[in-house]
Design a protein around this motif. Structure first.
Motif, PDB file in Angstrom:
ATOM      1  N   LEU A 140       0.841  -1.212   0.000  1.00 45.97           N
ATOM      2  CA  LEU A 140       0.000   0.000   0.000  1.00 45.97           C
ATOM      3  C   LEU A 140       0.876   1.262   0.000  1.00 45.97           C
ATOM      4  CD1 LEU A 140      -2.930   1.038   0.140  1.00 45.97           C
ATOM      5  CD2 LEU A 140      -2.670   1.079   2.608  1.00 45.97           C
ATOM      6  N   ILE A 141       1.946   1.249   0.803  1.00 46.02           N
ATOM      7  CA  ILE A 141       2.848   2.402   0.851  1.00 46.02           C
ATOM      8  C   ILE A 141       3.562   2.565  -0.489  1.00 46.02           C
ATOM      9  CG2 ILE A 141       4.987   3.257   1.897  1.00 46.02           C
ATOM     10  CD1 ILE A 141       3.962   2.072   4.543  1.00 46.02           C
ATOM     11  N   LEU A 142       4.061   1.493  -1.087  1.00 48.07           N
ATOM     12  CA  LEU A 142       4.723   1.566  -2.381  1.00 48.07           C
ATOM     13  C   LEU A 142       3.770   2.071  -3.464  1.00 48.07           C
ATOM     14  CD1 LEU A 142       6.942  -1.661  -2.506  1.00 48.07           C
ATOM     15  CD2 LEU A 142       7.695   0.707  -2.373  1.00 48.07           C
ATOM     16  N   VAL A 143       2.553   1.557  -3.452  1.00 42.17           N
ATOM     17  CA  VAL A 143       1.566   2.000  -4.442  1.00 42.17           C
ATOM     18  C   VAL A 143       1.257   3.478  -4.222  1.00 42.17           C
ATOM     19  CG1 VAL A 143      -0.862   1.759  -5.142  1.00 42.17           C
ATOM     20  CG2 VAL A 143       0.556  -0.257  -4.902  1.00 42.17           C
ATOM     21  N   GLY A 144       1.059   3.894  -2.958  1.00 43.24           N
ATOM     22  CA  GLY A 144       0.750   5.286  -2.651  1.00 43.24           C
ATOM     23  C   GLY A 144       1.914   6.213  -2.968  1.00 43.24           C
ATOM     24  N   TRP A 145       3.154   5.697  -2.747  1.00 45.46           N
ATOM     25  CA  TRP A 145       4.330   6.544  -2.937  1.00 45.46           C
ATOM     26  C   TRP A 145       4.731   6.622  -4.412  1.00 45.46           C
ATOM     27  CZ3 TRP A 145       9.809   4.531  -2.695  1.00 45.46           C
ATOM     28  CH2 TRP A 145      10.744   5.584  -2.752  1.00 45.46           C
ATOM     29  N   LYS A 146       4.686   5.532  -5.151  1.00 44.04           N
ATOM     30  CA  LYS A 146       5.143   5.496  -6.536  1.00 44.04           C
ATOM     31  C   LYS A 146       3.991   5.559  -7.553  1.00 44.04           C
ATOM     32  CE  LYS A 146       9.634   4.946  -6.452  1.00 44.04           C
ATOM     33  NZ  LYS A 146      10.559   5.775  -7.142  1.00 44.04           N
ATOM     34  N   LEU A 147       2.990   4.766  -7.415  1.00 40.75           N
ATOM     35  CA  LEU A 147       1.968   4.650  -8.457  1.00 40.75           C
ATOM     36  C   LEU A 147       0.915   5.753  -8.398  1.00 40.75           C
ATOM     37  CD1 LEU A 147       1.401   0.791  -8.618  1.00 40.75           C
ATOM     38  CD2 LEU A 147       2.626   2.240 -10.212  1.00 40.75           C
ATOM     39  N   VAL A 148       0.473   6.142  -7.216  1.00 45.29           N
ATOM     40  CA  VAL A 148      -0.593   7.151  -7.124  1.00 45.29           C
ATOM     41  C   VAL A 148      -0.145   8.477  -7.733  1.00 45.29           C
ATOM     42  CG1 VAL A 148      -1.966   8.505  -5.490  1.00 45.29           C
ATOM     43  CG2 VAL A 148      -1.791   6.047  -5.213  1.00 45.29           C
ATOM     44  N   GLN A 192       2.019   8.957 -10.119  1.00 49.73           N
ATOM     45  CA  GLN A 192       2.060   8.740 -11.571  1.00 49.73           C
ATOM     46  C   GLN A 192       0.640   8.734 -12.153  1.00 49.73           C
ATOM     47  OE1 GLN A 192       4.420   8.618 -13.759  1.00 49.73           O
ATOM     48  NE2 GLN A 192       6.151   8.713 -12.365  1.00 49.73           N
ATOM     49  N   ILE A 193      -0.252   8.038 -11.448  1.00 46.84           N
ATOM     50  CA  ILE A 193      -1.646   7.986 -11.915  1.00 46.84           C
ATOM     51  C   ILE A 193      -2.259   9.389 -11.885  1.00 46.84           C
ATOM     52  CG2 ILE A 193      -3.950   7.115 -11.339  1.00 46.84           C
ATOM     53  CD1 ILE A 193      -2.564   4.500 -10.404  1.00 46.84           C
ATOM     54  N   GLN A 194      -2.012  10.124 -10.787  1.00 43.88           N
ATOM     55  CA  GLN A 194      -2.552  11.488 -10.689  1.00 43.88           C
ATOM     56  C   GLN A 194      -1.941  12.394 -11.762  1.00 43.88           C
ATOM     57  OE1 GLN A 194      -1.867  12.633  -6.626  1.00 43.88           O
ATOM     58  NE2 GLN A 194      -3.850  11.808  -5.948  1.00 43.88           N
ATOM     59  N   LYS A 195      -0.632  12.224 -12.007  1.00 48.70           N
ATOM     60  CA  LYS A 195       0.026  13.020 -13.039  1.00 48.70           C
ATOM     61  C   LYS A 195      -0.584  12.710 -14.400  1.00 48.70           C
ATOM     62  CE  LYS A 195       4.496  13.798 -15.189  1.00 48.70           C
ATOM     63  NZ  LYS A 195       5.875  13.350 -15.294  1.00 48.70           N
ATOM     64  N   THR A 196      -0.789  11.453 -14.724  1.00 46.99           N
ATOM     65  CA  THR A 196      -1.402  11.053 -15.989  1.00 46.99           C
ATOM     66  C   THR A 196      -2.822  11.583 -16.097  1.00 46.99           C
ATOM     67  OG1 THR A 196      -0.063   9.033 -15.972  1.00 46.99           O
ATOM     68  CG2 THR A 196      -1.948   9.082 -17.462  1.00 46.99           C
ATOM     69  N   GLU A 250      -2.619  15.273 -16.705  1.00 44.61           N
ATOM     70  CA  GLU A 250      -2.253  15.544 -18.101  1.00 44.61           C
ATOM     71  C   GLU A 250      -3.443  15.325 -19.030  1.00 44.61           C
ATOM     72  OE1 GLU A 250       1.079  13.022 -18.910  1.00 44.61           O
ATOM     73  OE2 GLU A 250       2.488  14.308 -17.817  1.00 44.61           O
ATOM     74  N   ARG A 251      -4.180  14.254 -18.799  1.00 43.42           N
ATOM     75  CA  ARG A 251      -5.350  13.988 -19.633  1.00 43.42           C
ATOM     76  C   ARG A 251      -6.414  15.068 -19.429  1.00 43.42           C
ATOM     77  NH1 ARG A 251      -6.455   7.494 -19.703  1.00 43.42           N
ATOM     78  NH2 ARG A 251      -4.556   6.957 -20.818  1.00 43.42           N
ATOM     79  N   THR A 252      -6.581  15.483 -18.171  1.00 40.76           N
ATOM     80  CA  THR A 252      -7.561  16.543 -17.884  1.00 40.76           C
ATOM     81  C   THR A 252      -7.144  17.834 -18.584  1.00 40.76           C
ATOM     82  OG1 THR A 252      -8.042  15.542 -15.740  1.00 40.76           O
ATOM     83  CG2 THR A 252      -8.709  17.824 -16.052  1.00 40.76           C
TER      84      THR A 252
END
Length: 190
Positions: A39-47, A49-53, A56-58
Motif C-alpha cells: 500500500l505504501i509503495l503503491v501510494g508513494w510510486k503509483l498514485v 504517476q496515476i494522478q500526473k497522468t 495531463e489527460r484533464t
C-alpha cells in the motif's frame, strides 16, 4: 453451502483442532505487514504517476476544449469580418453602379448637346448656302428677266432700248410691280 462449511469445521476440530478457514497468527501478521508495504509503495510510486497522468489527460481535454472554443470564436470573428467586407464590397459596387449611371447620363447629355450644336451649325450653314444660292438665282433671274423685258418692251414700244440706264429703269420697275403683286396675293391668302 453453510452446511458444507459447518461440516468442514467439525471435521477439522476432530482431526487436530485447526480450522482451515482461519489463518495462523503468523500468516496474519506477515500478510498485514506485506499489505501495508504494498500500500505504501503503491501510494508513494503509483498514485502520483496515476494522478500526473490523469492531470495531463484533464489538461489535454480541457486544453482541447479551450482551443476548440478559441478556434470557434476566431472563426466567428473571421466570419463577421468577411461579412463586413462583403457588405462593404456590395456597397462599393452599388456606389460604382450609381456613378456609372450618372457618368452615362452625363455623357449622353454631352453627346446630345454636341449633336444639337452640330445640327444647328449644319442648319445655319445650309441656310447660309440656301440664301447665297437664292441671291445668285435672283441675280441670274433678274439679269435674264431684264434682258427679256427690255426685248419685250422694245417690241411693244417699237423702239430699241439699247441704252443701259433705260434698260435698268425698265427692269427695276417691272420687278417692283411683280413683287407688289406677290405681296398682295400673300396678304389675300393669309
Amino acid at each position: 453451502m453453510t452446511d458444507l462449511l459447518a461440516t468442514a469445521a467439525t471435521v477439522a476440530q476432530e482431526e487436530g483442532g485447526h480450522n482451515p478457514l482461519l489463518p495462523h497468527t503468523s500468516e496474519l501478521v506477515i500478510g498485514t505487514i506485506s499489505f501495508f508495504i504494498v500500500l505504501i509503495l503503491v501510494g508513494w510510486k503509483l498514485v502520483p504517476q496515476i494522478q500526473k497522468t490523469l492531470a495531463e489527460r484533464t489538461d489535454a481535454i480541457e486544453g482541447g476544449l479551450k482551443r476548440a472554443e478559441d478556434a470557434q470564436a476566431e472563426a466567428q470573428a473571421t466570419l463577421k469580418e468577411y461579412q463586413a467586407q462583403l457588405a462593404e464590397a456590395r456597397h462599393e459596387a452599388s456606389r460604382l453602379r450609381e456613378k456609372a449611371k450618372e457618368d452615362g447620363a452625363q455623357i449622353i447629355a454631352e453627346m446630345r448637346e454636341q449633336a444639337q450644336a452640330e445640327a444647328r451649325r449644319i442648319t445655319e450653314a445650309a441656310q447660309t448656302q440656301i440664301e447665297a444660292e437664292r441671291q445668285a438665282a435672283l441675280s441670274s433671274l433678274r439679269a435674264e428677266i431684264g434682258t427679256l423685258s427690255v426685248e419685250l418692251a422694245g417690241r411693244v414700244v417699237g423702239e430699241s432700248l439699247d441704252d443701259a440706264a433705260r434698260q435698268s429703269r425698265v427692269v427695276d420697275r417691272f420687278l417692283e410691280e411683280l413683287e407688289g403683286r406677290a405681296r398682295t396675293q400673300e396678304q389675300i391668302t393669309s
